[in-house]
Design an enzyme around this catalytic site. Sequence first.
Site, PDB file in Angstrom:
ATOM      1  N   ASN A 189       0.813  -1.219   0.000  1.00 12.64           N
ATOM      2  CA  ASN A 189       0.000   0.000   0.000  1.00 12.64           C
ATOM      3  C   ASN A 189       0.847   1.270   0.000  1.00 12.64           C
ATOM      4  O   ASN A 189       1.645   1.501   0.920  1.00 12.64           O
ATOM      5  CB  ASN A 189      -0.904  -0.030   1.241  1.00 12.64           C
ATOM      6  CG  ASN A 189      -2.136   0.838   1.094  1.00 12.64           C
ATOM      7  OD1 ASN A 189      -2.281   1.561   0.112  1.00 12.64           O
ATOM      8  ND2 ASN A 189      -3.023   0.765   2.076  1.00 12.64           N
ATOM      9  N   TYR A 215      -7.395   8.082  12.174  1.00 15.69           N
ATOM     10  CA  TYR A 215      -7.095   6.995  11.247  1.00 15.69           C
ATOM     11  C   TYR A 215      -7.976   5.785  11.524  1.00 15.69           C
ATOM     12  O   TYR A 215      -8.370   5.529  12.652  1.00 15.69           O
ATOM     13  CB  TYR A 215      -5.627   6.578  11.409  1.00 15.69           C
ATOM     14  CG  TYR A 215      -5.205   5.486  10.450  1.00 15.69           C
ATOM     15  CD1 TYR A 215      -4.966   5.793   9.122  1.00 15.69           C
ATOM     16  CD2 TYR A 215      -5.085   4.165  10.866  1.00 15.69           C
ATOM     17  CE1 TYR A 215      -4.590   4.804   8.226  1.00 15.69           C
ATOM     18  CE2 TYR A 215      -4.714   3.176   9.977  1.00 15.69           C
ATOM     19  CZ  TYR A 215      -4.467   3.498   8.664  1.00 15.69           C
ATOM     20  OH  TYR A 215      -4.116   2.518   7.785  1.00 15.69           O
ATOM     21  N   GLU A 221      -4.389  -4.381  19.427  1.00 14.47           N
ATOM     22  CA  GLU A 221      -3.453  -4.530  18.300  1.00 14.47           C
ATOM     23  C   GLU A 221      -2.487  -3.351  18.191  1.00 14.47           C
ATOM     24  O   GLU A 221      -2.876  -2.210  18.446  1.00 14.47           O
ATOM     25  CB  GLU A 221      -4.299  -4.631  17.026  1.00 14.47           C
ATOM     26  CG  GLU A 221      -3.518  -4.637  15.738  1.00 14.47           C
ATOM     27  CD  GLU A 221      -4.447  -4.750  14.537  1.00 14.47           C
ATOM     28  OE1 GLU A 221      -5.608  -5.180  14.697  1.00 14.47           O
ATOM     29  OE2 GLU A 221      -4.008  -4.397  13.434  1.00 14.47           O
ATOM     30  N   HIS A 265      -2.937   1.144  16.306  1.00 13.35           N
ATOM     31  CA  HIS A 265      -2.163   1.630  15.153  1.00 13.35           C
ATOM     32  C   HIS A 265      -0.800   2.214  15.527  1.00 13.35           C
ATOM     33  O   HIS A 265      -0.424   3.284  15.043  1.00 13.35           O
ATOM     34  CB  HIS A 265      -2.960   2.671  14.368  1.00 13.35           C
ATOM     35  CG  HIS A 265      -4.161   2.109  13.671  1.00 13.35           C
ATOM     36  ND1 HIS A 265      -4.077   1.173  12.671  1.00 13.35           N
ATOM     37  CD2 HIS A 265      -5.488   2.361  13.839  1.00 13.35           C
ATOM     38  CE1 HIS A 265      -5.295   0.871  12.248  1.00 13.35           C
ATOM     39  NE2 HIS A 265      -6.167   1.555  12.942  1.00 13.35           N
ATOM     40  N   GLU A 269      -8.323 -11.451   9.939  1.00 10.18           N
ATOM     41  CA  GLU A 269      -8.995 -10.180   9.667  1.00 10.18           C
ATOM     42  C   GLU A 269      -9.696 -10.263   8.307  1.00 10.18           C
ATOM     43  O   GLU A 269      -9.161 -10.826   7.357  1.00 10.18           O
ATOM     44  CB  GLU A 269      -7.948  -9.059   9.634  1.00 10.18           C
ATOM     45  CG  GLU A 269      -8.521  -7.684   9.358  1.00 10.18           C
ATOM     46  CD  GLU A 269      -7.454  -6.589   9.400  1.00 10.18           C
ATOM     47  OE1 GLU A 269      -6.254  -6.918   9.297  1.00 10.18           O
ATOM     48  OE2 GLU A 269      -7.825  -5.420   9.538  1.00 10.18           O
ATOM     49  N   HIS A 277      -3.191 -10.201   9.064  1.00 12.73           N
ATOM     50  CA  HIS A 277      -3.690  -8.956   8.499  1.00 12.73           C
ATOM     51  C   HIS A 277      -4.561  -9.287   7.281  1.00 12.73           C
ATOM     52  O   HIS A 277      -4.217 -10.168   6.500  1.00 12.73           O
ATOM     53  CB  HIS A 277      -2.461  -8.140   8.081  1.00 12.73           C
ATOM     54  CG  HIS A 277      -2.737  -6.742   7.652  1.00 12.73           C
ATOM     55  ND1 HIS A 277      -1.848  -6.042   6.869  1.00 12.73           N
ATOM     56  CD2 HIS A 277      -3.770  -5.903   7.891  1.00 12.73           C
ATOM     57  CE1 HIS A 277      -2.325  -4.830   6.650  1.00 12.73           C
ATOM     58  NE2 HIS A 277      -3.474  -4.711   7.269  1.00 12.73           N
ATOM     59  N   ASP A 281      -7.602  -1.668  17.609  1.00 16.84           N
ATOM     60  CA  ASP A 281      -6.299  -1.411  16.991  1.00 16.84           C
ATOM     61  C   ASP A 281      -5.795  -0.033  17.428  1.00 16.84           C
ATOM     62  O   ASP A 281      -6.463   0.979  17.188  1.00 16.84           O
ATOM     63  CB  ASP A 281      -6.471  -1.452  15.459  1.00 16.84           C
ATOM     64  CG  ASP A 281      -5.159  -1.529  14.708  1.00 16.84           C
ATOM     65  OD1 ASP A 281      -4.099  -1.261  15.323  1.00 16.84           O
ATOM     66  OD2 ASP A 281      -5.190  -1.845  13.512  1.00 16.84           O
ATOM     67  N   ARG A 310     -13.892  -5.697  15.358  1.00 20.63           N
ATOM     68  CA  ARG A 310     -12.966  -4.659  15.814  1.00 20.63           C
ATOM     69  C   ARG A 310     -13.735  -3.343  15.888  1.00 20.63           C
ATOM     70  O   ARG A 310     -14.515  -3.039  14.978  1.00 20.63           O
ATOM     71  CB  ARG A 310     -11.810  -4.540  14.809  1.00 20.63           C
ATOM     72  CG  ARG A 310     -10.738  -3.560  15.210  1.00 20.63           C
ATOM     73  CD  ARG A 310      -9.697  -3.385  14.105  1.00 20.63           C
ATOM     74  NE  ARG A 310      -9.992  -2.227  13.285  1.00 20.63           N
ATOM     75  CZ  ARG A 310      -9.119  -1.661  12.431  1.00 20.63           C
ATOM     76  NH1 ARG A 310      -7.910  -2.182  12.276  1.00 20.63           N
ATOM     77  NH2 ARG A 310      -9.456  -0.617  11.712  1.00 20.63           N
ATOM     78  N   GLU A 344       1.438  -6.598  11.493  1.00 20.00           N
ATOM     79  CA  GLU A 344       0.961  -6.399  10.113  1.00 20.00           C
ATOM     80  C   GLU A 344       2.027  -5.728   9.245  1.00 20.00           C
ATOM     81  O   GLU A 344       1.980  -5.847   8.027  1.00 20.00           O
ATOM     82  CB  GLU A 344      -0.353  -5.614  10.076  1.00 20.00           C
ATOM     83  CG  GLU A 344      -0.241  -4.190  10.555  1.00 20.00           C
ATOM     84  CD  GLU A 344      -1.577  -3.447  10.557  1.00 20.00           C
ATOM     85  OE1 GLU A 344      -2.575  -4.027  10.999  1.00 20.00           O
ATOM     86  OE2 GLU A 344      -1.610  -2.295  10.118  1.00 20.00           O
ATOM     87  N   TRP A 358       1.415   6.915  12.386  1.00 23.22           N
ATOM     88  CA  TRP A 358       0.059   6.588  11.940  1.00 23.22           C
ATOM     89  C   TRP A 358      -1.019   7.393  12.641  1.00 23.22           C
ATOM     90  O   TRP A 358      -1.988   6.903  13.118  1.00 23.22           O
ATOM     91  CB  TRP A 358      -0.198   5.097  12.064  1.00 23.22           C
ATOM     92  CG  TRP A 358       0.475   4.403  10.952  1.00 23.22           C
ATOM     93  CD1 TRP A 358       1.516   4.882  10.203  1.00 23.22           C
ATOM     94  CD2 TRP A 358       0.174   3.123  10.440  1.00 23.22           C
ATOM     95  NE1 TRP A 358       1.874   3.961   9.281  1.00 23.22           N
ATOM     96  CE2 TRP A 358       1.079   2.865   9.390  1.00 23.22           C
ATOM     97  CE3 TRP A 358      -0.777   2.171  10.771  1.00 23.22           C
ATOM     98  CZ2 TRP A 358       1.053   1.695   8.665  1.00 23.22           C
ATOM     99  CZ3 TRP A 358      -0.770   1.015  10.065  1.00 23.22           C
ATOM    100  CH2 TRP A 358       0.126   0.768   9.010  1.00 23.22           C
ATOM    101  N   HIS A 361     -14.988  -5.060  10.818  1.00 26.08           N
ATOM    102  CA  HIS A 361     -14.558  -3.731  11.235  1.00 26.08           C
ATOM    103  C   HIS A 361     -15.699  -2.772  11.475  1.00 26.08           C
ATOM    104  O   HIS A 361     -16.262  -2.230  10.528  1.00 26.08           O
ATOM    105  CB  HIS A 361     -13.679  -3.122  10.152  1.00 26.08           C
ATOM    106  CG  HIS A 361     -12.328  -3.689  10.147  1.00 26.08           C
ATOM    107  ND1 HIS A 361     -11.238  -2.980  10.533  1.00 26.08           N
ATOM    108  CD2 HIS A 361     -11.894  -4.920   9.847  1.00 26.08           C
ATOM    109  CE1 HIS A 361     -10.183  -3.753  10.454  1.00 26.08           C
ATOM    110  NE2 HIS A 361     -10.548  -4.936  10.037  1.00 26.08           N
ATOM    111  N   ASP A 412      -6.336  -3.567   1.323  1.00 25.74           N
ATOM    112  CA  ASP A 412      -5.152  -3.373   0.472  1.00 25.74           C
ATOM    113  C   ASP A 412      -4.417  -4.693   0.223  1.00 25.74           C
ATOM    114  O   ASP A 412      -3.457  -4.742  -0.544  1.00 25.74           O
ATOM    115  CB  ASP A 412      -4.197  -2.307   1.057  1.00 25.74           C
ATOM    116  CG  ASP A 412      -3.873  -2.530   2.525  1.00 25.74           C
ATOM    117  OD1 ASP A 412      -4.793  -2.528   3.349  1.00 25.74           O
ATOM    118  OD2 ASP A 412      -2.688  -2.693   2.833  1.00 25.74           O
ATOM    119  N   ARG A 433       0.513 -11.073  13.600  1.00 23.87           N
ATOM    120  CA  ARG A 433      -0.313 -10.577  12.492  1.00 23.87           C
ATOM    121  C   ARG A 433       0.387 -10.589  11.141  1.00 23.87           C
ATOM    122  O   ARG A 433      -0.123 -10.068  10.148  1.00 23.87           O
ATOM    123  CB  ARG A 433      -0.809  -9.160  12.818  1.00 23.87           C
ATOM    124  CG  ARG A 433      -1.758  -9.232  13.951  1.00 23.87           C
ATOM    125  CD  ARG A 433      -2.800  -8.200  14.095  1.00 23.87           C
ATOM    126  NE  ARG A 433      -3.037  -7.253  13.045  1.00 23.87           N
ATOM    127  CZ  ARG A 433      -3.938  -7.427  12.074  1.00 23.87           C
ATOM    128  NH1 ARG A 433      -4.644  -8.538  11.991  1.00 23.87           N
ATOM    129  NH2 ARG A 433      -4.125  -6.481  11.182  1.00 23.87           N
TER     130      ARG A 433
END
Length: 402
Positions: free
Chosen positions: A37, A159, A236, A212, A339, A312, A210, A147, A262, A402, A122, A316, A283
Site C-alpha cells: 500500500n 485513522y 493490536e 495503530h 482479519e 492482516h 487497533d 474490531r 501487520e 500513523w 470492522h 489493500d 499478524r
Amino acid sequence: MKIVDAKVIICCPGRNFVTLKIVTEDGLYGVGDATLNGRELAVASYLTDHVVPLLIGHDARRIEDIWQYLYKGAYWRRGPVTMSAIAAVDVALWDIKAKSMNAPLYQLLGGRSREAVLVYGHASGTDLEKTLGSFGHFVSLGYKAIRAQSGIPGLSSTYGLSHGAMAYEPAEKDAPPENQWSTEHYMRFVPQMFAALRKEFGTEIHMLHDAHHRLTPIEAGRVGKDLEPYRLLWLEDPTPAELQEGFRLIRQHTTTPIAVGEVFDTIFDCQTLIREQLIDYIRATVVHTGGITHLRKIANLAELYQVRTGCHGATDLSPACMGAALHFDLSVHNFGIQEYMPHTEETDRVFPHAYSFQDGFMHPGDAPGIGVDIDEKLAAQFPYQRAYLPVNRKLDGTMHSW
Ligand code: EZ4
Ligand code: CO
C-alpha cells in the site's frame, strides 16, 4: 515443469493492486499478490526488472529452492519491497503446484485443522453513537468477532475509520491525508467506548481494538489495564514494534492480549516477541512476509510459544492474498483469527474467487490451487492511480506514527 512466462499486472478497481502471474510450459498458471500500500510501483519494478528474468527456465515445483534463491541470491535481505515480491512468486508457485495435483492448496499444507476460519469485521464511526450503530450492523451480519474504532472527542479526524457501511480504505489519492492525534484524548475515550459496547452487546461477542502503533509502551500498559474489564480478544499494535523489547514493559502491566505484526516482513521482526511470549497473536501475513513458505515458519515458531496467528486482511491485501491466507488459516494448527474486510464489487469482479463468508466464518473453497484468479481484460480497464496512507500529527503539528 519449466516456468516459461511471468508478468506483473497493476490495476486499480477502487484501489491499487499488484499481481504476479507465472505460466509453466504445460500451460498451468498461478497468481500471487504483491501489493504494498502506497509503494506499489516499487514492488512491480522489483519483480519486472529483477525477478521475472531470473524465473524463466526454473522448475516451478521447486518452491523452497526458488524462495531461498531469491532471498539469499539478492544479497540485500528483508524489507517490505523484497519480501512482498518474493511472496508473490511463492504464492503463484503454490497455486501452480496445487493445481497440478488438482487439489485445494490447504490439502498440500497438511489438510484442514478446522471446519472453517473465524474472521473479524470492522465497526467504526466518527463518534461513539455511530460506532455502536456500526457494531450492531456487523452483529446482524453474523460476525462473531468485531474490531471497534471510533472518532475521538476533541480530534478532527482519526485513522482507521470507514467512509461507508462496509468497504474500508485507508489510502487516499494523490497525497497523504493528515490526521490529528492526541494520546491524552485517546486514552480518556477508549475505555468509555468499550464500556458502552459491552453494555449494549454483552459478553459473548469477541471485541478487538487497533491502536495503530500510536502509544509508548507505558501508555499501552495503561490502556491495556484500563481495558481489562471489557475482556478484549486483542489490543493490536499498541506501540511500534521495531523495538521488540518495548513489549516487555507492556506485559508487566496488563493481561489484555496483544497482537502485532501487520508491518513485519520476516521472522526476524518477531522472534524476540514470540520467544519471550510478549505477544498473543502474530499478524504477519502472506503478502508482506515472503509468502506461504516463510509465514509457515513464523507460525511453527509461534506454536512452540503458544502464540496464535491473526493475519492482516485489510482491503489493500488483494483477493489473491486473502485466498492464500485462508488456506494457511484452515491448515495451520495454531490459527487464532483472520482479519476480513470485504473488497469492493469491482475488485471482486477483477479477482474471481472460490472463498466465501458465512455466519462469521470463512472458507477458502475447494477449487484447485489458491482458488483465486485474475481477469486481465477487466483489470486493464482500471489503471493505476497514485495513492498514499495518511500521516498523523499531534495537536502542535509534530509528526506522530500513523
Ligand atoms: O492500516 O491495511 O488492522 N488493520 C490495519 C489496516 C492497515 C492498512 C495499511 O495498509 O491496521 O487498516
Ligand atoms: Co492494524
